[in-house]
Design a protein around this motif. Sequence first.
Motif, PDB file in Angstrom:
ATOM      1  N   GLY A  32     -27.081  19.785   3.984  1.00  0.00           N
ATOM      2  CA  GLY A  32     -26.841  18.471   3.394  1.00  0.00           C
ATOM      3  C   GLY A  32     -26.117  17.484   4.291  1.00  0.00           C
ATOM      4  N   ARG A  33     -25.579  17.947   5.440  1.00  0.00           N
ATOM      5  CA  ARG A  33     -24.988  17.044   6.434  1.00  0.00           C
ATOM      6  C   ARG A  33     -23.852  16.202   5.845  1.00  0.00           C
ATOM      7  NH1 ARG A  33     -30.202  16.949   5.896  1.00  0.00           N
ATOM      8  NH2 ARG A  33     -30.293  14.871   4.991  1.00  0.00           N
ATOM      9  N   PHE A  34     -23.064  16.836   4.987  1.00  0.00           N
ATOM     10  CA  PHE A  34     -21.936  16.170   4.335  1.00  0.00           C
ATOM     11  C   PHE A  34     -21.056  15.508   5.392  1.00  0.00           C
ATOM     12  CE2 PHE A  34     -18.017  16.634   1.505  1.00  0.00           C
ATOM     13  CZ  PHE A  34     -18.453  15.723   0.554  1.00  0.00           C
ATOM     14  N   ALA A  35     -20.793  14.228   5.236  1.00  0.00           N
ATOM     15  CA  ALA A  35     -20.160  13.427   6.288  1.00  0.00           C
ATOM     16  C   ALA A  35     -18.827  14.022   6.742  1.00  0.00           C
ATOM     17  CB  ALA A  35     -19.962  11.993   5.812  1.00  0.00           C
ATOM     18  N   GLY A  36     -18.675  14.161   8.053  1.00  0.00           N
ATOM     19  CA  GLY A  36     -17.439  14.658   8.639  1.00  0.00           C
ATOM     20  C   GLY A  36     -17.429  16.139   8.927  1.00  0.00           C
ATOM     21  N   THR A  37     -18.460  16.865   8.480  1.00  0.00           N
ATOM     22  CA  THR A  37     -18.508  18.310   8.681  1.00  0.00           C
ATOM     23  C   THR A  37     -19.190  18.661  10.006  1.00  0.00           C
ATOM     24  OG1 THR A  37     -20.634  18.509   7.544  1.00  0.00           O
ATOM     25  CG2 THR A  37     -18.626  18.675   6.194  1.00  0.00           C
ATOM     26  N   GLU A  38     -19.121  19.944  10.366  1.00  0.00           N
ATOM     27  CA  GLU A  38     -19.810  20.400  11.571  1.00  0.00           C
ATOM     28  C   GLU A  38     -21.314  20.199  11.447  1.00  0.00           C
ATOM     29  OE1 GLU A  38     -18.682  21.472  14.569  1.00  0.00           O
ATOM     30  OE2 GLU A  38     -16.767  20.739  13.793  1.00  0.00           O
ATOM     31  N   MET A  39     -21.862  20.409  10.257  1.00  0.00           N
ATOM     32  CA  MET A  39     -23.297  20.184  10.045  1.00  0.00           C
ATOM     33  C   MET A  39     -23.651  18.716  10.248  1.00  0.00           C
ATOM     34  SD  MET A  39     -24.990  22.946   9.532  1.00  0.00           S
ATOM     35  CE  MET A  39     -25.111  24.553   8.732  1.00  0.00           C
TER      36      MET A  39
END
Length: 420
Positions: A32-39
């Motif tokens: 989901g590329r949640f903002a601020g995460t490594e993903m």
Amino acid sequence: MLNEVEKRVIGEAYTSTRPLENLTKLCDEYGGRFAGTEMNRGAAEYILGVYEEYGLDDPHLESFTFQGCEVGESSLKIRGPTPKTVPTLTLPMTPSGSAEGELVAVETASDLEHLDVEGKIVLGTNRPPLGACAEAGAVGFVWMHPFPMMGPPTGVVPRLVPAISVKHEEGLMLRRLIERRGSLEVELTASCEVFERDSWNVCGEVKGDGDGGYVLLGGHYDGHEIAQAAFDCGAACMAVTEMGRILGTVADRLAGDVRVVCFSAEEFGYWGSRDYARRHADEMEGMRFTYQLDCNGGPQPQMVTVDHWPQLIPFYARLREDMGLPMSLDQRMGPGDSRAFHELGIPTGSILDHREPGRLPLLKTVRHTVYDTVDKISLRHLQDDVAIGAVSTMRILASEDWPGHRGGAEVAELKKRLAA
């Protein structure tokens, strides 16, 4: 009629499978590329690599800081003769804490005129009444999805009272219990750590062969923590990236430049696009138009919306006729990232899945649910997005009577009129 270059662009759009291939990798590898995460960071670097492969000019990341969060656990426990625990999701940005008391169903803020919610927990079918409920003294908020078979929804909420979500079916059960028992006592807990986080806009461009200003093609690549965020909003980024690739093959026929920017942290309040507008403030004058795609490439035919620029309808009616697409047109306020530029008076628009105006049709989609996965995306509709965006961008840059920017007073008057 389409000219030869436009026909070549359309042929490339409808014979390329790259948008869906790139989207599949984005979703399967980076979630989901949640903002601020490594993903989120990994996705930014992946998109940057696609820009480089496609030969976009000056591919780079622009970092910014925003107020983000890390979502923790939540729960909703029913008290009474038959206690039970209801499955929940923590809503991003909610304050951590617990609340206990009577559960009261509220549909809209106007319900508060005849309902007493002070010291109570509210069960609602949408997020907007949360603020009014908190102001009226509610101590907790439970958001039930308004439609069945969607699971519990997610979405950023204001930091007012502990807020969680449940699926539609659980919400109906809660309503039945309220009706049968006369009142229902519950205990709600939520955990969410809020802090400053870093994220990145992915920037590139196509240098044209003219001085006709530039068109910005954008979408946001961040999503939520519970799904792949293909519809909202990975598909948008892969569509505008493909537009950049194809327009790069005819760069010598462009009357201006094209910028391709995949924004981040839109879900938290379009932080990325606002940062871009501030960082590039001295370049905004040259922006002729911006497409901000959002919730596109799904099962419905694609439509074009412009953010209350009625003078552009003839332009798009002609485009629809020339391209032979069943493309509907509408005047409406676009997605979050549009607002960063709309507020500056810049003509803005979007390409998205067809839906009637209003919030309710959008809630019928898979966005913000666990079912927002790449298998819901149509290659053909992604190709429609790319073809519409690429051909119209060429025409926008070449147009001799394209509308200029609105002044501050005009923007303020339009906002006032729309709010009325």
